[in-house]
Design a protein around this motif. Structure first.
Motif, PDB file in Angstrom:
ATOM      1  N   ALA A  63      -1.240   0.433   4.065  1.00  0.00           N
ATOM      2  CA  ALA A  63      -2.222  -0.331   4.841  1.00  0.00           C
ATOM      3  C   ALA A  63      -2.686   0.441   6.066  1.00  0.00           C
ATOM      4  O   ALA A  63      -3.857   0.371   6.464  1.00  0.00           O
ATOM      5  CB  ALA A  63      -1.617  -1.671   5.267  1.00  0.00           C
ATOM      6  N   GLY A  66      -3.537   4.473   4.257  1.00  0.00           N
ATOM      7  CA  GLY A  66      -4.286   4.535   3.003  1.00  0.00           C
ATOM      8  C   GLY A  66      -3.858   5.715   2.165  1.00  0.00           C
ATOM      9  O   GLY A  66      -2.663   5.960   1.971  1.00  0.00           O
ATOM     10  N   TYR A 239      -9.647   6.911  -5.427  1.00  0.00           N
ATOM     11  CA  TYR A 239      -8.432   6.706  -4.639  1.00  0.00           C
ATOM     12  C   TYR A 239      -7.215   7.325  -5.332  1.00  0.00           C
ATOM     13  O   TYR A 239      -7.161   7.436  -6.555  1.00  0.00           O
ATOM     14  CB  TYR A 239      -8.196   5.209  -4.394  1.00  0.00           C
ATOM     15  N   ASN A 291      -3.771  -2.780  -2.883  1.00  0.00           N
ATOM     16  CA  ASN A 291      -5.103  -2.966  -2.334  1.00  0.00           C
ATOM     17  C   ASN A 291      -5.204  -4.324  -1.643  1.00  0.00           C
ATOM     18  O   ASN A 291      -5.072  -5.363  -2.279  1.00  0.00           O
ATOM     19  CB  ASN A 291      -6.140  -2.888  -3.462  1.00  0.00           C
ATOM     20  N   PRO A 292      -5.454  -4.347  -0.333  1.00  0.00           N
ATOM     21  CA  PRO A 292      -5.598  -5.639   0.346  1.00  0.00           C
ATOM     22  C   PRO A 292      -6.953  -6.246   0.028  1.00  0.00           C
ATOM     23  O   PRO A 292      -7.841  -5.577  -0.522  1.00  0.00           O
ATOM     24  CB  PRO A 292      -5.491  -5.258   1.823  1.00  0.00           C
ATOM     25  N   GLY A 295     -10.090  -4.207   0.401  1.00  0.00           N
ATOM     26  CA  GLY A 295      -9.644  -2.818   0.470  1.00  0.00           C
ATOM     27  C   GLY A 295     -10.376  -1.898  -0.488  1.00  0.00           C
ATOM     28  O   GLY A 295     -11.142  -2.339  -1.353  1.00  0.00           O
ATOM     29  N   ASN A 296     -10.102  -0.593  -0.362  1.00  0.00           N
ATOM     30  CA  ASN A 296     -10.798   0.404  -1.169  1.00  0.00           C
ATOM     31  C   ASN A 296      -9.888   1.155  -2.126  1.00  0.00           C
ATOM     32  O   ASN A 296     -10.252   2.224  -2.619  1.00  0.00           O
ATOM     33  CB  ASN A 296     -11.516   1.412  -0.261  1.00  0.00           C
ATOM     34  N   ARG A 414     -15.512  -8.061  -3.000  1.00  0.00           N
ATOM     35  CA  ARG A 414     -15.475  -7.340  -1.728  1.00  0.00           C
ATOM     36  C   ARG A 414     -16.883  -7.181  -1.172  1.00  0.00           C
ATOM     37  O   ARG A 414     -17.840  -6.978  -1.928  1.00  0.00           O
ATOM     38  CB  ARG A 414     -14.850  -5.958  -1.956  1.00  0.00           C
ATOM     39  N   HIS A 512     -12.751 -12.340   0.899  1.00  0.00           N
ATOM     40  CA  HIS A 512     -13.081 -11.310   1.867  1.00  0.00           C
ATOM     41  C   HIS A 512     -14.081 -11.868   2.876  1.00  0.00           C
ATOM     42  O   HIS A 512     -15.134 -12.400   2.497  1.00  0.00           O
ATOM     43  CB  HIS A 512     -13.667 -10.086   1.159  1.00  0.00           C
TER      44      HIS A 512
END
Length: 519
Positions: A63, A66, A239, A291-292, A295-296, A414, A512
Motif C-alpha cells: 500500500a 506499491g 504491474y 489491490n485496494p 488501486g492500480n 475505479r 471508489h
C-alpha cells in the motif's frame, strides 16, 4: 568509552567487505552453475524476510510503496546492516574477542539462511562463509587500530593508526560496496534471457504464433481519454507484485515443467515442447489481491500460450484431487482450484505477452494466466512444477500467512479521470474509469456526484468477460468542491458492494470515491 568514528567504521568496512566478497563469489558460482541462484546472502536474507512477513506488514509495504516494495525492502536492509555492523565495530573495539565472535555468529546465521532457500545446497554457503572470513580479517585489523584494549593491542606496525583506520575503513567500505554492486549486476544471466527471448521472436517472425483466431480488439474498447488506463496495458507498465527480490533469469533451453502427484502418469515438458503445441491467444485481465479499492495493481494483456487443461488431461488427474499446487523457480507456490484449470476458461501456460516473448519480470519463459482468480492463487510466474493434490493436503504460499485458500475476483470499478484531488475547469468535462469482474463481465457502471441520482455511464467494448472495460460519463462540472462515487453491476445482476473491507484475506471491497475541485 570515548566515541571514536574509527570504531563503528571498522564494523561498517568489515560488513561491506563481507558482502562484497560474498556477492562476487556468488556471481562466480552462478557463472559456473547456471542453476545456482540462491548463494547471494543479500537475496537469501531478503527472501527469508519476505517468507516470514506477516500479512499486515506485506499489506503496508504494498500500500505504501506499491511496485517499489522490493526497493524499499533493500533500502531497509541496507540501513539495518549499516547500523548492525557499526555496532559490531564499537563492540569489537571495546571487547575484541566478543565482537569477533558476534560477527562470526552473524555470518553463520547468514549461511544457514542461504541453506533455507529453494533449491540450495551446501556448496552455495561458500560465498557467505568466505565473505565472513574476509570480513573478520578486516574487523580484527581495523578495530585494533581504532583503539583495542591494551591486552590485545598488536605490536607497532601490525595495525593502522587511528588516522589510518579512517582512510582504510572508508576505502574498504567503498571497495566492498562496489563489489556488492558488481556482484548484483555483472551476471550474464540477463544476456542469456535476452538471447532466449530473441530466439522466440525469431521463431514466430512472419508466422502466426497460434493455430486459432487472433484476439481482435474492438474499435470502441479504448476511449483514448487522457489519464484513463488504456484497454491493453503496455508490458513495461504492467504491474509487478511477487516474492522474488531478484527477477529470476531462466534460460528457456534448460527450462522444463513437471506434473506429478495425483495423476496416472508423471509428465515433464520442455519449453520447445510447449512451443510445438497448438497455442492460443486470449485477452485476460490480471488482478493482485493486494489491490485496494481504486488501486492500480491490475492490468490487461493479450496472452499467447497453451491451455493448461491439455497438459492435465495427458497426465490423467485423479477424481479425488481438487487443487493444483504450482511452484515458481524461486520457490513461491500457489494453490489453484483444479476446476479453474480444467474447465473451458482460457487458463494457459503463457509464453507471449502482447505479442512479445514474456519479459523476465513477468515470468519468462513460462507463466500461468488464469481468468477469474486473484494472482496469489493462480498467476505463478517462472512456473516449473505442478503438483496435483487437494486443499486438505497442501497449501499455497500465502494461505498459512492468513490469506484465503481460494481467491475469486470480486466485481470492482475505479475512477481514473479526474484523478483524486485534481482541479478541473468548470463546464463540459468527463468522468471515466475502468470496471471488471473476470469470468462474469460488467453489465452496468453508475456514477454519483454529490449524493445525487446515480447516472448510467457509457461502456467501452471488450474482447470478452475476462477483461476489464472502460466507462465514461459526460459531466457539466459546476464550480466548487465535489465528491464522485462509482459502482458496477456484473452480468449476473450482482452489484458491487458498498461495504468497505481491507485487501486481506481475499480482496478489498467498497465503492471508489474521489474528491474533485472545480474552478
Amino acid at each position: 568509552m570515548t566515541f571514536r568514528i574509527g570504531a563503528p567504521l571498522s564494523g561498517v568496512a568489515a560488513g561491506a567487505v563481507t558482502l562484497g566478497v560474498a556477492e562476487l563469489l556468488a556471481l562466480a558460482l552462478t557463472r559456473v552453475d547456471a542453476a545456482s541462484g540462491t548463494s547471494s546472502p543479500l537475496l537469501a536474507v531478503g527472501g527469508g524476510f519476505v517468507d516470514r512477513t506477516p500479512p499486515w506488514l506485506k499489506d503496508f509495504a504494498v500500500a505504501t510503496f506499491g511496485t517499489n516494495d522490493k526497493l524499499a525492502l533493500f533500502v531497509g536492509m541496507g540501513l539495518t546492516l549499516f547500523i548492525a555492523c557499526a555496532l559490531l565495530g564499537v563492540i569489537t573495539t571495546a571487547r575484541y574477542r566478543l565482537g569477533l565472535a558476534l560477527f562470526a555468529v552473524v555470518g553463520i546465521i547468514g549461511s544457514a539462511i542461504v541453506l533455507t532457500r529453494p533449491g540450495s545446497s551446501s556448496v552455495e554457503t561458500l560465498p557467505t562463509i568466505l565473505g565472513t572470513l574476509a570480513g573478520l580479517g578486516v574487523l580484527s585489523w581495523l578495530s585494533r587500530g581504532a583503539g583495542a584494549a591494551a591486552s590485545v593491542a598488536p605490536a607497532d606496525g601490525a595495525a593502522p593508526s587511528r588516522r589510518g583506520v579512517l582512510a582504510w575503513g572508508t576505502g574498504l567500505t567503498v571497495l566492498g560496496a562496489g563489489a556488492m554492486y558488481a556482484g548484483r549486476t555483472m551476471s550474464n544471466a540477463g544476456e542469456t534471457v535476452q538471447a532466449a527471448r530473441k530466439r522466440v521472436t525469431d521463431r514466430f517472425a512472419g508466422t502466426a504464433a497460434t493455430s486459432g483466431p487472433p484476439v481482435s480488439i474492438p474499435a470502441d474498447a479504448d476511449f483514448e481519454i487522457n489519464g484513463l488506463a488504456s484497454y491493453v496495458s503496455p508490458n513495461d507498465n504492467f504491474y509487478r507484485i511477487d516474492t522474488a527480490l531478484s527477477v529470476p533469469q531462466i534460460d528457456s533451453a534448460t527450462w522444463s515443467i513437471r506434473v506429478h502427484g495425483m495423476v496416472d502418469q508423471e509428465i515433464e515438458m520442455t519449453f520447445e515442447d510447449i512451443l510445438n503445441e497448438e497455442l492460443m491467444e486470449t485477452a485476460v485481465t490480471l488482478t493482485c489481491v493486494s489491490n485496494p479499492v481504486g488501486g492500480n495493481l491490475i492490468g490487461n494483456a493479450v496472452w499467447t500460450g497453451w491451455p493448461i487443461r491439455e497438459l492435465l488431461k495427458r497426465a490423467g488427474v485423479s477424481g479425488d484431487a481438487d487443487m493444483v499446487l504450482s511452484t515458481s523457480s524461486d520457490g513461491f507456490t500457489a494453490g489453484t482450484p483444479l476446476e479453474a484449470l480444467t474447465d473451458d476458461r482460457d487458463s494457459i501456460f503463457a509464453v507471449l505477452m502482447n505479442g512479445e516473448p514474456l519479459p523476465a519480470q513477468h515470468g519468462f519463459p513460462v507463466r500461468m494466466v488464469v481468468p477469474g482468480l486473484y494472482g496469489y492463487v493462480s498467476a505463478t510466474k517462472w512456473v516449473v512444477d505442478l503438483k496435483i493434490t487437494t486443499f486438505a493436503a497442501d497449501q499455497g504460499y500465502w494461505t498459512p500467512r492468513g490469506w484465503s485458500a481460494e481467491g475469486p475476483i470480486k466485481v470492482q470499478s475505479r475512477i481514473d479521470v479526474p484523478a483524486p484531488g485534481e482541479s478541473v475547469e468548470a463546464g463540459k468535462s468527463v468522468i471515466a474509469g475502468v470496471a471488471w469482474d473476470q469470468q462474469t463481465g460488467i453489465e452496468k457502471v453508475e456514477v454519483q456526484v454529490d449524493s445525487g441520482e446515480w447516472q448510467t455511464a457509457e461502456l467501452g467494448g471488450s474482447v470478452s468477460d475476462d477483461t476489464w472495460l472502460q466507462w465514461r460519463l459526460d459531466w457539466d462540472a459546476p464550480s466548487g468542491d465535489h465528491t464522485v462515487v462509482v459502482r458496477a453491476t456484473n452480468k449476473d445482476g450482482e452489484m458491487q458492494t458498498p461495504e468497505e473491507a481491507a485487501v486481506a484475506p481475499n480482496g478489498a471491497t467498497g465503492w471508489h470515491t474521489i474528491d474533485v475541485s472545480v474552478a
